[in-house]
Design a protein around this motif. Sequence first.
Motif: not given
Length: 236
Positions: A54-57, A68-81, A83-86, A210-214
């Motif tokens: 993960x450090x190589x990203x 899709x509202x639900x799909x976008x929320x799932x994708x964005x929440x995953x990306x934000x999580x 991004x914050x973790x890594x 940054x994750x907080x802005x997305x």
Amino acid sequence: MKILAIDTSGLVASVAIVEDETLLVEFTVNYKKTHSQTLLPMLHQAAEITETDTDSFDAIAVAGGPGSFTGLRIGSATAKGLALAWNKPILHIPTVDALAYNICGHRDLICPLMDARRNQTYTGLYRFDGDLFVTVKEQCAVSIGDIIAEINHIGGPVVFLGDGVSVFRDYIKEHITVTYTFAPPHLNKQRAGAVAALAGKYFKEGKTVCAEEHVPEYLRLSQAERERMEKLHAAD
């Protein structure tokens, strides 16, 4: 430059890893599963099969809407999580732009169509001038009649793609006045590989957040919000 890309903006769930100009892995699922069932397993397998630390990203790219509202929320929440973790930046890629980028280099006007219900479509118009990706009309939410009328006005051949093709095919055939084609099955739905490829250009241009802005870009109110506003107007 190594980018992890996610697209859950529509019926398809897709994950890809691109390093420089090489697509290392891409998983796409469009079969009776929810994004909450498929996304994390695909992410894990993509990293595992490519032996990616993960450090190589350098960044995480996500199709940021519309869709899709639900799909976008799932994708964005995953990306934000992630991004914050890594501690990685996010590349917010407009969904319709990425869909058009599926057919990079196509000679015709490109019109992605996503079914937005109520005879509406998430769409836009694009061209390729050599390697240059040109936006003729920015992504928007309009009626299918409006976008077809605009294409007829512009003139010239057009290629359609996206899940809206099957919904609006009959309307297109009846009302289009220019030469048209439909993209083949392997290119006509969202693909994280296209998100990652377009994200590479964004990264070089410094278009990271940054994750907080997305936040996802919905382009219109959800059904619940529309119904609430209709009730408020009725009460007035």
